[in-house]
Design a protein around this motif. Sequence first.
Motif, PDB file in Angstrom:
ATOM      1  N   ARG A 240      32.422  30.533  44.859  1.00 48.49           N
ATOM      2  CA  ARG A 240      33.518  31.438  45.177  1.00 48.49           C
ATOM      3  C   ARG A 240      34.840  30.669  45.260  1.00 48.49           C
ATOM      4  O   ARG A 240      35.861  31.101  44.710  1.00 48.49           O
ATOM      5  CB  ARG A 240      33.217  32.129  46.505  1.00 48.49           C
ATOM      6  N   GLU A 241      34.816  29.529  45.935  1.00 45.51           N
ATOM      7  CA  GLU A 241      36.026  28.717  46.057  1.00 45.51           C
ATOM      8  C   GLU A 241      36.478  28.210  44.692  1.00 45.51           C
ATOM      9  O   GLU A 241      37.672  28.229  44.380  1.00 45.51           O
ATOM     10  CB  GLU A 241      35.760  27.534  46.995  1.00 45.51           C
ATOM     11  N   SER A 242      35.517  27.763  43.884  1.00 50.82           N
ATOM     12  CA  SER A 242      35.855  27.274  42.553  1.00 50.82           C
ATOM     13  C   SER A 242      36.407  28.395  41.682  1.00 50.82           C
ATOM     14  O   SER A 242      37.395  28.209  40.955  1.00 50.82           O
ATOM     15  CB  SER A 242      34.618  26.657  41.901  1.00 50.82           C
ATOM     16  N   LEU A 243      35.756  29.574  41.772  1.00 52.01           N
ATOM     17  CA  LEU A 243      36.206  30.712  40.986  1.00 52.01           C
ATOM     18  C   LEU A 243      37.599  31.149  41.415  1.00 52.01           C
ATOM     19  O   LEU A 243      38.465  31.446  40.580  1.00 52.01           O
ATOM     20  CB  LEU A 243      35.219  31.869  41.135  1.00 52.01           C
ATOM     21  N   GLU A 244      37.823  31.177  42.723  1.00 48.00           N
ATOM     22  CA  GLU A 244      39.142  31.571  43.228  1.00 48.00           C
ATOM     23  C   GLU A 244      40.210  30.583  42.752  1.00 48.00           C
ATOM     24  O   GLU A 244      41.319  30.982  42.372  1.00 48.00           O
ATOM     25  CB  GLU A 244      39.123  31.641  44.751  1.00 48.00           C
ATOM     26  N   SER A 245      39.877  29.298  42.789  1.00 47.42           N
ATOM     27  CA  SER A 245      40.820  28.288  42.314  1.00 47.42           C
ATOM     28  C   SER A 245      41.108  28.469  40.829  1.00 47.42           C
ATOM     29  O   SER A 245      42.264  28.413  40.396  1.00 47.42           O
ATOM     30  CB  SER A 245      40.256  26.882  42.566  1.00 47.42           C
ATOM     31  N   SER A 246      40.056  28.715  40.042  1.00 45.36           N
ATOM     32  CA  SER A 246      40.244  28.934  38.605  1.00 45.36           C
ATOM     33  C   SER A 246      41.067  30.184  38.355  1.00 45.36           C
ATOM     34  O   SER A 246      41.921  30.209  37.463  1.00 45.36           O
ATOM     35  CB  SER A 246      38.880  29.053  37.907  1.00 45.36           C
ATOM     36  N   CYS A 247      40.800  31.221  39.162  1.00 46.22           N
ATOM     37  CA  CYS A 247      41.553  32.465  39.005  1.00 46.22           C
ATOM     38  C   CYS A 247      43.035  32.239  39.303  1.00 46.22           C
ATOM     39  O   CYS A 247      43.905  32.745  38.579  1.00 46.22           O
ATOM     40  CB  CYS A 247      40.988  33.542  39.930  1.00 46.22           C
ATOM     41  N   ARG A 248      43.302  31.499  40.379  1.00 45.41           N
ATOM     42  CA  ARG A 248      44.701  31.216  40.697  1.00 45.41           C
ATOM     43  C   ARG A 248      45.380  30.482  39.547  1.00 45.41           C
ATOM     44  O   ARG A 248      46.524  30.782  39.190  1.00 45.41           O
ATOM     45  CB  ARG A 248      44.786  30.385  41.980  1.00 45.41           C
ATOM     46  N   GLU A 249      44.667  29.539  38.959  1.00 46.09           N
ATOM     47  CA  GLU A 249      45.240  28.787  37.841  1.00 46.09           C
ATOM     48  C   GLU A 249      45.480  29.692  36.637  1.00 46.09           C
ATOM     49  O   GLU A 249      46.547  29.644  36.006  1.00 46.09           O
ATOM     50  CB  GLU A 249      44.306  27.632  37.457  1.00 46.09           C
ATOM     51  N   GLN A 250      44.476  30.524  36.308  1.00 49.11           N
ATOM     52  CA  GLN A 250      44.612  31.407  35.152  1.00 49.11           C
ATOM     53  C   GLN A 250      45.722  32.430  35.360  1.00 49.11           C
ATOM     54  O   GLN A 250      46.506  32.710  34.448  1.00 49.11           O
ATOM     55  CB  GLN A 250      43.278  32.124  34.887  1.00 49.11           C
ATOM     56  N   ILE A 251      45.785  32.999  36.565  1.00 48.00           N
ATOM     57  CA  ILE A 251      46.828  33.988  36.850  1.00 48.00           C
ATOM     58  C   ILE A 251      48.203  33.326  36.823  1.00 48.00           C
ATOM     59  O   ILE A 251      49.171  33.904  36.330  1.00 48.00           O
ATOM     60  CB  ILE A 251      46.560  34.673  38.199  1.00 48.00           C
ATOM     61  N   ALA A 252      48.282  32.107  37.348  1.00 46.71           N
ATOM     62  CA  ALA A 252      49.559  31.387  37.326  1.00 46.71           C
ATOM     63  C   ALA A 252      50.009  31.143  35.885  1.00 46.71           C
ATOM     64  O   ALA A 252      51.191  31.290  35.560  1.00 46.71           O
ATOM     65  CB  ALA A 252      49.428  30.065  38.076  1.00 46.71           C
ATOM     66  N   VAL A 253      49.065  30.781  35.010  1.00 49.29           N
ATOM     67  CA  VAL A 253      49.396  30.576  33.597  1.00 49.29           C
ATOM     68  C   VAL A 253      49.865  31.883  32.977  1.00 49.29           C
ATOM     69  O   VAL A 253      50.876  31.920  32.248  1.00 49.29           O
ATOM     70  CB  VAL A 253      48.173  30.020  32.827  1.00 49.29           C
ATOM     71  N   ALA A 254      49.120  32.979  33.274  1.00 48.02           N
ATOM     72  CA  ALA A 254      49.492  34.284  32.725  1.00 48.02           C
ATOM     73  C   ALA A 254      50.851  34.738  33.249  1.00 48.02           C
ATOM     74  O   ALA A 254      51.661  35.302  32.498  1.00 48.02           O
ATOM     75  CB  ALA A 254      48.418  35.315  33.061  1.00 48.02           C
ATOM     76  N   GLU A 255      51.102  34.496  34.535  1.00 48.48           N
ATOM     77  CA  GLU A 255      52.410  34.856  35.103  1.00 48.48           C
ATOM     78  C   GLU A 255      53.522  34.051  34.452  1.00 48.48           C
ATOM     79  O   GLU A 255      54.609  34.586  34.181  1.00 48.48           O
ATOM     80  CB  GLU A 255      52.391  34.620  36.613  1.00 48.48           C
ATOM     81  N   HIS A 256      53.252  32.772  34.215  1.00 53.23           N
ATOM     82  CA  HIS A 256      54.259  31.916  33.571  1.00 53.23           C
ATOM     83  C   HIS A 256      54.553  32.412  32.156  1.00 53.23           C
ATOM     84  O   HIS A 256      55.723  32.484  31.746  1.00 53.23           O
ATOM     85  CB  HIS A 256      53.771  30.474  33.547  1.00 53.23           C
ATOM     86  N   LYS A 257      53.504  32.760  31.415  1.00 53.95           N
ATOM     87  CA  LYS A 257      53.690  33.269  30.056  1.00 53.95           C
ATOM     88  C   LYS A 257      54.445  34.601  30.076  1.00 53.95           C
ATOM     89  O   LYS A 257      55.318  34.841  29.224  1.00 53.95           O
ATOM     90  CB  LYS A 257      52.332  33.445  29.373  1.00 53.95           C
ATOM     91  N   TYR A 258      54.107  35.455  31.035  1.00 51.90           N
ATOM     92  CA  TYR A 258      54.811  36.734  31.136  1.00 51.90           C
ATOM     93  C   TYR A 258      56.281  36.505  31.469  1.00 51.90           C
ATOM     94  O   TYR A 258      57.167  37.163  30.903  1.00 51.90           O
ATOM     95  CB  TYR A 258      54.158  37.619  32.199  1.00 51.90           C
ATOM     96  N   GLU A 259      56.544  35.578  32.380  1.00 52.62           N
ATOM     97  CA  GLU A 259      57.926  35.304  32.755  1.00 52.62           C
ATOM     98  C   GLU A 259      58.696  34.744  31.555  1.00 52.62           C
ATOM     99  O   GLU A 259      59.864  35.098  31.326  1.00 52.62           O
ATOM    100  CB  GLU A 259      57.965  34.314  33.918  1.00 52.62           C
TER     101      GLU A 259
ATOM    102  N   HIS B 103      45.012  41.984  32.908  1.00 51.20           N
ATOM    103  CA  HIS B 103      43.576  41.790  32.639  1.00 51.20           C
ATOM    104  C   HIS B 103      43.027  40.625  33.453  1.00 51.20           C
ATOM    105  O   HIS B 103      41.928  40.712  34.013  1.00 51.20           O
ATOM    106  CB  HIS B 103      43.364  41.533  31.152  1.00 51.20           C
ATOM    107  N   ALA B 104      43.802  39.525  33.526  1.00 54.37           N
ATOM    108  CA  ALA B 104      43.357  38.365  34.301  1.00 54.37           C
ATOM    109  C   ALA B 104      43.211  38.725  35.776  1.00 54.37           C
ATOM    110  O   ALA B 104      42.231  38.340  36.427  1.00 54.37           O
ATOM    111  CB  ALA B 104      44.340  37.209  34.137  1.00 54.37           C
ATOM    112  N   GLN B 105      44.167  39.468  36.292  1.00 53.17           N
ATOM    113  CA  GLN B 105      44.104  39.872  37.701  1.00 53.17           C
ATOM    114  C   GLN B 105      42.904  40.787  37.951  1.00 53.17           C
ATOM    115  O   GLN B 105      42.164  40.609  38.922  1.00 53.17           O
ATOM    116  CB  GLN B 105      45.402  40.568  38.093  1.00 53.17           C
ATOM    117  N   GLN B 106      42.702  41.757  37.055  1.00 53.03           N
ATOM    118  CA  GLN B 106      41.578  42.684  37.217  1.00 53.03           C
ATOM    119  C   GLN B 106      40.237  41.967  37.086  1.00 53.03           C
ATOM    120  O   GLN B 106      39.315  42.202  37.874  1.00 53.03           O
ATOM    121  CB  GLN B 106      41.688  43.802  36.184  1.00 53.03           C
ATOM    122  N   GLU B 107      40.153  41.063  36.086  1.00 49.28           N
ATOM    123  CA  GLU B 107      38.905  40.334  35.862  1.00 49.28           C
ATOM    124  C   GLU B 107      38.583  39.434  37.053  1.00 49.28           C
ATOM    125  O   GLU B 107      37.431  39.383  37.518  1.00 49.28           O
ATOM    126  CB  GLU B 107      39.023  39.494  34.588  1.00 49.28           C
TER     127      GLU B 107
END
Length: 436
Positions: free
Chosen positions: A23-42, A165-169
Amino acid sequence: MAQVSIGQVENLEDLVCGLQAVRESLESSCREQIAVAEHKYEEAREETQNSESMLESAVQQEQAAMQEVDSAQQALNSSQSTLGSAQSGLSACLAQPKDEDGTSPDCSGEESDVAGAEAAVEHSQAELEQAQAKLDQAKENRQAMEQRVDLAKQAQSMAEQTLEHAQQECNARLATVDQTIEIGIARLTAAQQALNAYLATNPPAAQFHAWLKWNTAQHGGPITPDILRDRMNLSSEQRRMFQEYLYERNSGYRGLVDKYRSQWAAARGDAERNIVARKARIHLSGEFGEQMARHALAPLGARIETQGRTFVGDNGRYTKTDLLVTNLRAPVILGRGEGMGAPVGGSMAFEVKCGKAEYLYSQKDHMIFQAEGHKQADAQCTLCSRDIHDLSPEKEKELRDTLREAGSPMVGMLPRKNEIDQSCLDFIRQNEEERP
Protein backbone atom coordinates in the motif's frame (compact mmCIF):
# COMPACT_ATOMS: atom_id res chain seq x y z
CA MET A 1 -10.64 -27.04 20.83
CA ALA A 2 -8.83 -27.54 17.52
CA GLN A 3 -5.15 -26.74 17.45
CA VAL A 4 -4.30 -23.26 16.20
CA SER A 5 -1.11 -22.84 14.18
CA ILE A 6 1.38 -20.29 15.50
CA GLY A 7 3.14 -20.32 12.15
CA GLN A 8 -0.04 -19.59 10.22
CA VAL A 9 -0.84 -16.66 12.51
CA GLU A 10 2.65 -15.30 11.83
CA ASN A 11 2.05 -15.88 8.12
CA LEU A 12 -1.04 -13.71 8.44
CA GLU A 13 1.01 -11.08 10.26
CA ASP A 14 3.55 -11.14 7.42
CA LEU A 15 0.74 -10.95 4.89
CA VAL A 16 -0.78 -7.88 6.54
CA CYS A 17 2.63 -6.24 6.85
CA GLY A 18 3.32 -7.10 3.23
CA LEU A 19 0.00 -5.62 2.13
CA GLN A 20 0.70 -2.48 4.12
CA ALA A 21 4.12 -2.24 2.47
CA VAL A 22 2.47 -2.72 -0.92
CA ARG A 23 0.00 0.00 0.00
CA GLU A 24 2.80 2.42 0.90
CA SER A 25 4.71 1.56 -2.26
CA LEU A 26 1.58 1.89 -4.39
CA GLU A 27 0.70 5.22 -2.78
CA SER A 28 4.22 6.48 -3.41
CA SER A 29 4.07 5.34 -7.05
CA CYS A 30 0.66 6.95 -7.41
CA ARG A 31 1.95 10.24 -6.05
CA GLU A 32 4.81 10.11 -8.53
CA GLN A 33 2.55 9.24 -11.47
CA ILE A 34 -0.02 11.89 -10.57
CA ALA A 35 2.74 14.47 -10.11
CA VAL A 36 4.06 13.63 -13.59
CA ALA A 37 0.55 13.84 -15.05
CA GLU A 38 -0.08 17.15 -13.26
CA HIS A 39 3.22 18.50 -14.58
CA LYS A 40 2.34 17.45 -18.13
CA TYR A 41 -1.12 18.99 -17.80
CA GLU A 42 0.36 22.22 -16.47
CA GLU A 43 2.81 22.30 -19.38
CA ALA A 44 -0.05 21.74 -21.85
CA ARG A 45 -2.19 24.42 -20.19
CA GLU A 46 0.68 26.90 -20.31
CA GLU A 47 1.29 26.02 -23.96
CA THR A 48 -2.37 26.67 -24.73
CA GLN A 49 -2.24 30.05 -23.02
CA ASN A 50 1.01 30.90 -24.79
CA SER A 51 -0.42 29.82 -28.17
CA GLU A 52 -3.59 31.82 -27.64
CA SER A 53 -1.48 34.87 -26.79
CA MET A 54 0.59 34.33 -29.93
CA LEU A 55 -2.61 33.96 -31.99
CA GLU A 56 -3.96 37.21 -30.61
CA SER A 57 -0.72 38.91 -31.54
CA ALA A 58 -0.88 37.37 -35.03
CA VAL A 59 -4.45 38.62 -35.51
CA GLN A 60 -3.38 42.11 -34.48
CA GLN A 61 -0.45 41.96 -36.91
CA GLU A 62 -2.77 40.82 -39.71
CA GLN A 63 -5.18 43.66 -38.98
CA ALA A 64 -2.30 46.16 -39.02
CA ALA A 65 -1.10 44.71 -42.33
CA MET A 66 -4.59 45.05 -43.78
CA GLN A 67 -4.63 48.71 -42.76
CA GLU A 68 -1.26 49.19 -44.43
CA VAL A 69 -2.65 47.63 -47.64
CA ASP A 70 -5.66 49.91 -47.49
CA SER A 71 -3.41 52.93 -46.98
CA ALA A 72 -1.12 51.85 -49.82
CA GLN A 73 -4.11 51.29 -52.10
CA GLN A 74 -5.43 54.76 -51.30
CA ALA A 75 -2.01 56.23 -51.94
CA LEU A 76 -1.87 54.41 -55.29
CA ASN A 77 -5.33 55.58 -56.24
CA SER A 78 -4.36 59.16 -55.34
CA SER A 79 -1.13 59.02 -57.35
CA GLN A 80 -2.94 57.48 -60.33
CA SER A 81 -5.49 60.31 -60.17
CA THR A 82 -2.68 62.86 -60.06
CA LEU A 83 -1.04 61.14 -63.03
CA GLY A 84 -4.30 61.35 -64.98
CA SER A 85 -4.62 65.04 -64.25
CA ALA A 86 -0.98 65.65 -65.26
CA GLN A 87 -1.44 63.73 -68.48
CA SER A 88 -4.59 65.73 -69.30
CA GLY A 89 -2.68 68.96 -68.67
CA LEU A 90 0.13 67.81 -70.94
CA SER A 91 -2.32 66.85 -73.68
CA ALA A 92 -4.06 70.23 -73.46
CA CYS A 93 -0.73 72.02 -73.67
CA LEU A 94 0.40 70.04 -76.68
CA ALA A 95 -2.92 70.71 -78.41
CA GLN A 96 -2.35 74.52 -78.38
CA PRO A 97 -1.51 76.09 -81.76
CA LYS A 98 1.93 77.39 -82.53
CA ASP A 99 2.77 81.03 -82.05
CA GLU A 100 2.83 83.52 -85.00
CA ASP A 101 6.51 82.92 -85.36
CA GLY A 102 5.91 79.17 -85.62
CA THR A 103 7.14 78.34 -82.12
CA SER A 104 5.44 75.39 -80.37
CA PRO A 105 3.98 76.04 -76.92
CA ASP A 106 6.28 75.39 -73.91
CA CYS A 107 4.93 72.25 -72.17
CA SER A 108 8.03 71.44 -70.12
CA GLY A 109 6.22 72.08 -66.85
CA GLU A 110 3.39 69.72 -67.81
CA GLU A 111 5.92 67.05 -68.89
CA SER A 112 7.68 67.41 -65.57
CA ASP A 113 4.38 67.00 -63.75
CA VAL A 114 3.63 63.83 -65.70
CA ALA A 115 7.08 62.40 -64.98
CA GLY A 116 6.70 63.15 -61.30
CA ALA A 117 3.21 61.63 -61.22
CA GLU A 118 4.44 58.48 -63.00
CA ALA A 119 7.24 58.10 -60.43
CA ALA A 120 4.72 58.54 -57.63
CA VAL A 121 2.46 55.87 -59.13
CA GLU A 122 5.41 53.46 -59.47
CA HIS A 123 6.42 54.12 -55.87
CA SER A 124 2.83 53.62 -54.64
CA GLN A 125 2.58 50.34 -56.57
CA ALA A 126 5.79 49.14 -54.93
CA GLU A 127 4.49 50.17 -51.50
CA LEU A 128 1.22 48.33 -52.19
CA GLU A 129 3.06 45.17 -53.25
CA GLN A 130 5.16 45.26 -50.09
CA ALA A 131 2.08 45.84 -47.94
CA GLN A 132 0.26 42.97 -49.69
CA ALA A 133 3.24 40.62 -49.16
CA LYS A 134 3.32 41.61 -45.52
CA LEU A 135 -0.42 40.94 -45.27
CA ASP A 136 -0.03 37.52 -46.90
CA GLN A 137 2.72 36.61 -44.41
CA ALA A 138 0.64 37.89 -41.49
CA LYS A 139 -2.31 35.83 -42.70
CA GLU A 140 -0.17 32.66 -42.95
CA ASN A 141 1.22 33.31 -39.47
CA ARG A 142 -2.28 33.80 -38.08
CA GLN A 143 -3.45 30.55 -39.70
CA ALA A 144 -0.41 28.72 -38.28
CA MET A 145 -1.15 30.14 -34.84
CA GLU A 146 -4.77 28.94 -35.13
CA GLN A 147 -3.51 25.43 -35.88
CA ARG A 148 -1.07 25.68 -32.99
CA VAL A 149 -3.87 26.70 -30.62
CA ASP A 150 -5.98 23.75 -31.83
CA LEU A 151 -3.12 21.32 -31.27
CA ALA A 152 -2.32 22.84 -27.88
CA LYS A 153 -5.95 22.51 -26.80
CA GLN A 154 -5.98 18.88 -27.97
CA ALA A 155 -2.78 18.21 -25.99
CA GLN A 156 -4.26 19.92 -22.93
CA SER A 157 -7.41 17.84 -23.22
CA MET A 158 -5.37 14.64 -23.51
CA ALA A 159 -3.19 15.65 -20.55
CA GLU A 160 -6.30 16.41 -18.51
CA GLN A 161 -7.80 13.04 -19.37
CA THR A 162 -4.52 11.31 -18.50
CA LEU A 163 -4.44 13.10 -15.15
CA GLU A 164 -8.05 12.18 -14.38
CA HIS A 165 -7.41 8.56 -15.41
CA ALA A 166 -4.30 8.37 -13.21
CA GLN A 167 -6.20 9.78 -10.25
CA GLN A 168 -9.14 7.42 -10.78
CA GLU A 169 -6.89 4.39 -11.32
CA CYS A 170 -4.81 5.14 -8.23
CA ASN A 171 -7.87 5.75 -6.09
CA ALA A 172 -9.44 2.49 -7.28
CA ARG A 173 -6.30 0.43 -6.68
CA LEU A 174 -5.64 2.00 -3.29
CA ALA A 175 -9.24 1.32 -2.33
CA THR A 176 -8.85 -2.33 -3.37
CA VAL A 177 -5.64 -2.70 -1.34
CA ASP A 178 -7.24 -0.93 1.64
CA GLN A 179 -10.17 -3.33 1.48
CA THR A 180 -7.81 -6.30 1.31
CA ILE A 181 -5.84 -4.94 4.27
CA GLU A 182 -9.06 -4.57 6.27
CA ILE A 183 -9.97 -8.18 5.47
CA GLY A 184 -6.46 -9.31 6.38
CA ILE A 185 -6.52 -7.41 9.67
CA ALA A 186 -9.93 -8.86 10.51
CA ARG A 187 -8.72 -12.38 9.79
CA LEU A 188 -5.50 -11.78 11.69
CA THR A 189 -7.43 -10.46 14.70
CA ALA A 190 -9.70 -13.50 14.67
CA ALA A 191 -6.71 -15.83 14.30
CA GLN A 192 -4.86 -14.14 17.15
CA GLN A 193 -7.90 -14.42 19.39
CA ALA A 194 -8.24 -18.11 18.53
CA LEU A 195 -4.51 -18.62 19.14
CA ASN A 196 -4.70 -16.88 22.52
CA ALA A 197 -7.63 -19.07 23.50
CA TYR A 198 -5.75 -22.17 22.37
CA LEU A 199 -2.59 -21.20 24.25
CA ALA A 200 -4.64 -20.59 27.39
CA THR A 201 -5.75 -24.24 27.38
CA ASN A 202 -2.58 -25.89 26.06
CA PRO A 203 0.48 -25.35 28.31
CA PRO A 204 3.02 -27.01 25.96
CA ALA A 205 1.88 -24.79 23.10
CA ALA A 206 2.00 -21.75 25.39
CA GLN A 207 5.54 -22.67 26.43
CA PHE A 208 6.58 -23.03 22.77
CA HIS A 209 4.97 -19.70 21.92
CA ALA A 210 6.82 -18.08 24.81
CA TRP A 211 10.04 -19.64 23.51
CA LEU A 212 9.45 -18.11 20.07
CA LYS A 213 8.59 -14.68 21.49
CA TRP A 214 11.30 -14.64 24.17
CA ASN A 215 13.35 -11.45 24.62
CA THR A 216 16.35 -10.50 26.72
CA ALA A 217 14.36 -7.97 28.78
CA GLN A 218 12.70 -10.88 30.59
CA HIS A 219 15.95 -11.47 32.51
CA GLY A 220 17.18 -7.94 33.09
CA GLY A 221 20.84 -8.90 33.21
CA PRO A 222 23.60 -10.73 31.35
CA ILE A 223 22.59 -13.77 29.29
CA THR A 224 24.41 -16.67 30.89
CA PRO A 225 25.24 -20.15 29.54
CA ASP A 226 22.37 -21.62 31.59
CA ILE A 227 19.90 -19.32 29.88
CA LEU A 228 21.28 -20.22 26.46
CA ARG A 229 21.21 -23.92 27.33
CA ASP A 230 17.55 -23.64 28.31
CA ARG A 231 16.83 -21.83 25.05
CA MET A 232 18.09 -24.84 23.11
CA ASN A 233 16.60 -27.52 25.36
CA LEU A 234 13.23 -28.06 23.68
CA SER A 235 11.13 -31.00 24.79
CA SER A 236 10.07 -33.62 22.25
CA GLU A 237 6.61 -32.02 22.08
CA GLN A 238 8.11 -28.57 21.55
CA ARG A 239 10.40 -29.97 18.87
CA ARG A 240 7.32 -31.34 17.10
CA MET A 241 5.72 -27.89 17.28
CA PHE A 242 8.91 -26.33 15.99
CA GLN A 243 8.86 -28.77 13.07
CA GLU A 244 5.33 -27.63 12.21
CA TYR A 245 6.34 -23.99 12.67
CA LEU A 246 9.29 -24.32 10.28
CA TYR A 247 7.12 -26.18 7.78
CA GLU A 248 4.67 -23.30 7.71
CA ARG A 249 7.18 -20.44 7.90
CA ASN A 250 10.22 -21.65 5.95
CA SER A 251 9.65 -22.57 2.30
CA GLY A 252 13.07 -24.21 1.99
CA TYR A 253 12.43 -26.43 4.98
CA ARG A 254 8.94 -27.24 3.73
CA GLY A 255 10.44 -28.29 0.40
CA LEU A 256 12.84 -30.71 2.12
CA VAL A 257 10.08 -32.22 4.24
CA ASP A 258 7.77 -32.63 1.25
CA LYS A 259 10.55 -34.27 -0.74
CA TYR A 260 11.29 -36.84 1.96
CA ARG A 261 7.61 -37.43 2.67
CA SER A 262 7.08 -38.15 -1.01
CA GLN A 263 10.08 -40.50 -1.11
CA TRP A 264 8.94 -42.21 2.08
CA ALA A 265 5.44 -42.74 0.70
CA ALA A 266 6.85 -44.14 -2.56
CA ALA A 267 9.41 -46.40 -0.84
CA ARG A 268 8.88 -50.15 -1.25
CA GLY A 269 10.02 -52.05 1.76
CA ASP A 270 12.30 -51.32 4.69
CA ALA A 271 15.46 -51.08 2.59
CA GLU A 272 14.18 -48.13 0.57
CA ARG A 273 12.72 -46.49 3.66
CA ASN A 274 16.11 -46.80 5.36
CA ILE A 275 17.68 -44.94 2.43
CA VAL A 276 15.14 -42.13 2.82
CA ALA A 277 15.70 -42.04 6.59
CA ARG A 278 19.47 -41.83 6.08
CA LYS A 279 19.09 -38.86 3.70
CA ALA A 280 16.80 -37.15 6.19
CA ARG A 281 19.27 -37.72 9.05
CA ILE A 282 22.02 -36.10 6.96
CA HIS A 283 20.22 -33.16 5.39
CA LEU A 284 16.97 -32.44 7.24
CA SER A 285 18.41 -32.97 10.73
CA GLY A 286 21.28 -30.59 10.07
CA GLU A 287 18.89 -27.91 8.86
CA PHE A 288 16.58 -28.47 11.82
CA GLY A 289 19.46 -28.14 14.30
CA GLU A 290 20.68 -24.94 12.65
CA GLN A 291 17.16 -23.48 12.63
CA MET A 292 16.78 -24.33 16.31
CA ALA A 293 20.01 -22.48 17.10
CA ARG A 294 18.97 -19.58 14.88
CA HIS A 295 15.59 -19.08 16.58
CA ALA A 296 17.08 -19.60 20.02
CA LEU A 297 19.77 -16.95 19.46
CA ALA A 298 17.98 -14.42 17.23
CA PRO A 299 16.30 -12.53 20.12
CA LEU A 300 19.74 -11.70 21.55
CA GLY A 301 20.46 -9.12 18.84
CA ALA A 302 18.79 -6.67 16.51
CA ARG A 303 19.90 -8.72 13.50
CA ILE A 304 20.95 -12.25 12.70
CA GLU A 305 22.73 -13.24 9.48
CA THR A 306 23.18 -16.73 8.09
CA GLN A 307 25.85 -18.19 5.83
CA GLY A 308 27.87 -14.98 5.57
CA ARG A 309 31.13 -15.36 3.64
CA THR A 310 34.58 -14.50 4.97
CA PHE A 311 37.58 -14.81 2.64
CA VAL A 312 40.60 -16.55 4.14
CA GLY A 313 44.05 -15.82 2.74
CA ASP A 314 44.84 -14.57 -0.74
CA ASN A 315 43.85 -17.64 -2.76
CA GLY A 316 40.13 -16.86 -2.96
CA ARG A 317 39.10 -19.43 -0.37
CA TYR A 318 36.29 -18.45 1.94
CA THR A 319 34.40 -19.82 4.89
CA LYS A 320 30.71 -19.46 5.69
CA THR A 321 29.60 -18.42 9.16
CA ASP A 322 26.42 -20.27 10.06
CA LEU A 323 25.09 -17.58 12.39
CA LEU A 324 26.18 -14.01 13.10
CA VAL A 325 24.19 -12.11 15.74
CA THR A 326 24.87 -8.36 15.78
CA ASN A 327 23.89 -5.34 17.89
CA LEU A 328 23.33 -7.40 21.02
CA ARG A 329 20.54 -6.19 23.30
CA ALA A 330 22.21 -7.50 26.47
CA PRO A 331 25.66 -8.75 27.55
CA VAL A 332 26.11 -12.41 26.61
CA ILE A 333 28.38 -14.95 28.28
CA LEU A 334 28.97 -18.14 26.28
CA GLY A 335 31.34 -19.68 28.79
CA ARG A 336 34.73 -19.20 30.41
CA GLY A 337 37.79 -17.87 28.71
CA GLU A 338 38.77 -15.24 26.19
CA GLY A 339 36.35 -14.52 23.36
CA MET A 340 33.42 -16.09 25.22
CA GLY A 341 31.63 -12.87 26.10
CA ALA A 342 30.17 -9.93 24.17
CA PRO A 343 28.87 -6.55 25.39
CA VAL A 344 25.66 -4.72 24.59
CA GLY A 345 25.86 -3.62 20.95
CA GLY A 346 28.48 -6.29 20.23
CA SER A 347 28.33 -9.38 18.06
CA MET A 348 28.61 -13.17 18.21
CA ALA A 349 29.55 -15.71 15.52
CA PHE A 350 28.55 -19.38 15.59
CA GLU A 351 29.37 -22.53 13.69
CA VAL A 352 26.56 -25.07 14.20
CA LYS A 353 27.41 -28.79 14.20
CA CYS A 354 24.85 -31.52 14.89
CA GLY A 355 26.18 -35.05 14.86
CA LYS A 356 27.20 -38.01 16.90
CA ALA A 357 30.42 -38.01 18.85
CA GLU A 358 32.70 -39.54 16.22
CA TYR A 359 31.29 -37.27 13.50
CA LEU A 360 32.05 -34.22 15.62
CA TYR A 361 35.59 -35.47 16.16
CA SER A 362 36.05 -36.13 12.43
CA GLN A 363 35.06 -32.53 11.64
CA LYS A 364 37.94 -31.09 13.69
CA ASP A 365 39.99 -29.79 10.76
CA HIS A 366 36.96 -28.35 9.01
CA MET A 367 35.83 -26.59 12.17
CA ILE A 368 39.32 -25.12 12.61
CA PHE A 369 39.04 -23.66 9.12
CA GLN A 370 35.51 -22.38 9.83
CA ALA A 371 36.85 -20.63 12.95
CA GLU A 372 38.68 -18.18 10.68
CA GLY A 373 35.34 -16.67 9.77
CA HIS A 374 34.40 -16.03 13.41
CA LYS A 375 37.19 -13.61 14.29
CA GLN A 376 35.20 -10.59 13.16
CA ALA A 377 32.84 -11.00 16.13
CA ASP A 378 33.32 -10.05 19.79
CA ALA A 379 32.43 -13.57 20.89
CA GLN A 380 32.52 -16.80 18.94
CA CYS A 381 32.02 -20.49 19.42
CA THR A 382 31.26 -23.75 17.69
CA LEU A 383 27.80 -24.71 18.86
CA CYS A 384 27.34 -28.47 18.78
CA SER A 385 24.97 -31.19 19.93
CA ARG A 386 25.43 -32.75 23.34
CA ASP A 387 26.90 -35.82 21.66
CA ILE A 388 30.31 -34.32 22.31
CA HIS A 389 30.02 -35.68 25.84
CA ASP A 390 30.01 -39.21 24.39
CA LEU A 391 33.63 -38.91 23.27
CA SER A 392 36.30 -40.37 25.42
CA PRO A 393 37.66 -37.81 27.91
CA GLU A 394 40.91 -37.67 25.97
CA LYS A 395 39.27 -37.01 22.58
CA GLU A 396 36.79 -34.52 24.03
CA LYS A 397 39.64 -32.57 25.67
CA GLU A 398 41.69 -32.70 22.47
CA LEU A 399 38.79 -31.43 20.40
CA ARG A 400 37.88 -28.69 22.85
CA ASP A 401 41.49 -27.54 23.28
CA THR A 402 42.04 -27.47 19.52
CA LEU A 403 38.94 -25.40 18.82
CA ARG A 404 39.70 -23.05 21.70
CA GLU A 405 43.18 -22.44 20.29
CA ALA A 406 41.59 -21.83 16.88
CA GLY A 407 39.46 -19.12 18.48
CA SER A 408 36.05 -20.84 18.37
CA PRO A 409 35.57 -22.95 21.54
CA MET A 410 33.07 -25.80 21.43
CA VAL A 411 29.84 -25.43 23.38
CA GLY A 412 27.59 -28.51 23.55
CA MET A 413 24.09 -27.09 24.04
CA LEU A 414 21.98 -28.46 21.21
CA PRO A 415 19.92 -31.66 21.69
CA ARG A 416 21.56 -34.96 20.91
CA LYS A 417 21.68 -36.09 17.30
CA ASN A 418 19.37 -39.05 17.97
CA GLU A 419 16.74 -36.70 19.41
CA ILE A 420 16.96 -34.39 16.39
CA ASP A 421 16.88 -37.34 13.99
CA GLN A 422 13.86 -38.84 15.71
CA SER A 423 12.03 -35.51 15.58
CA CYS A 424 12.68 -35.18 11.85
CA LEU A 425 11.73 -38.78 11.05
CA ASP A 426 8.54 -38.54 13.12
CA PHE A 427 7.61 -35.38 11.25
CA ILE A 428 8.22 -37.00 7.88
CA ARG A 429 6.04 -39.95 8.92
CA GLN A 430 3.43 -37.69 10.53
CA ASN A 431 -0.13 -38.78 9.70
CA GLU A 432 1.37 -41.61 7.66
CA GLU A 433 -1.69 -43.74 8.19
CA GLU A 434 -3.87 -41.04 6.58
CA ARG A 435 -1.81 -40.89 3.39
CA PRO A 436 -2.61 -43.38 0.63
